[in-house]
Every structure is written in C-alpha cells, then in structure tokens.
Design a protein around this motif. Structure first.
Motif: not given
Length: 109
Positions: A38-66
């Motif tokens: 019924d629902l799907g969840i996903a996270t993607t982000g940058e926990a560090g210690p060094e960024p691997e993409e062009d986003v700051p450490v601590g960036t998080l996206f949480v997706g929730v689908a119905d």
C-alpha cells in the motif's frame, strides 16, 4: 538500497546523481510497486564524512509513495555520519507512519 547500482538496476532510477528529490520519488514508487504494498518508502542522502555528490553532508530526501502519489521531504541534518543515518531512519519511519494515517510525535531528545 545503499548501492548506486541497486538503485538504478532494481529500483529503476534515472542514471545520474542519486541524492535528489527525483531519485527518492522514483525509489519510493518502485519499492511500493515491486512489493505490491500500500505504501513504499525510500531515503537517499549524504551522511558523510565527506560528500560524494555535489550536495552538503546531512542532505536527506525521504520519499513516501501510495497508489496515487509520491511525497518527497527534503531534510537537512547535522552530526556525525552514524548520527545522521540514525536520524534519517527515524525520520523516514515518522513520515511513513504519518502517510499511513497514524498519530505520531517526535520523541524528545
């Protein structure tokens, strides 16, 4: 899915940066569809210690689908990598419970 190849091969996200709102949206939708849930969840982000993409450490996206839509929450966290990952997991579950219509509150601390 922590591995970039799993995100693209299994969950079908568009090749390119994975720490994006679009990636979280695609992953949440794919998880829901793959599992027949019924629902799907996903996270993607940058926990560090060094960024691997062009986003700051601590960036998080949480997706929730119905079945009808996907909501993506953009959150900026601080702390050490383990603290960021723990907070990300807690926030992801909070958003999932809210989407499921459950009464939830953040715990103090």
């Amino acid at each position: 899915a922590y591995d970039r190849e799993v995100k693209s091969d299994l969950l079908g996200i568009t090749p390119g940066p994975v720490v994006t709102s679009a990636a979280a949206q695609q992953m949440a939708r794919s998880v829901r569809e793959l599992l027949g849930a019924d629902l799907g969840i996903a996270t993607t982000g940058e926990a560090g210690p060094e960024p691997e993409e062009d986003v700051p450490v601590g960036t998080l996206f949480v997706g929730v689908a119905d079945r009808n839509s996907v909501r993506v929450h953009h959150i900026v966290l601080s702390g050490e990598p383990d603290e960021i990952r723990a907070s990300a997991a807690e926030l992801a579950l909070l958003h999932l419970r809210r989407r499921a219509g459950l009464d939830v509150r953040l715990r103090a601390g």
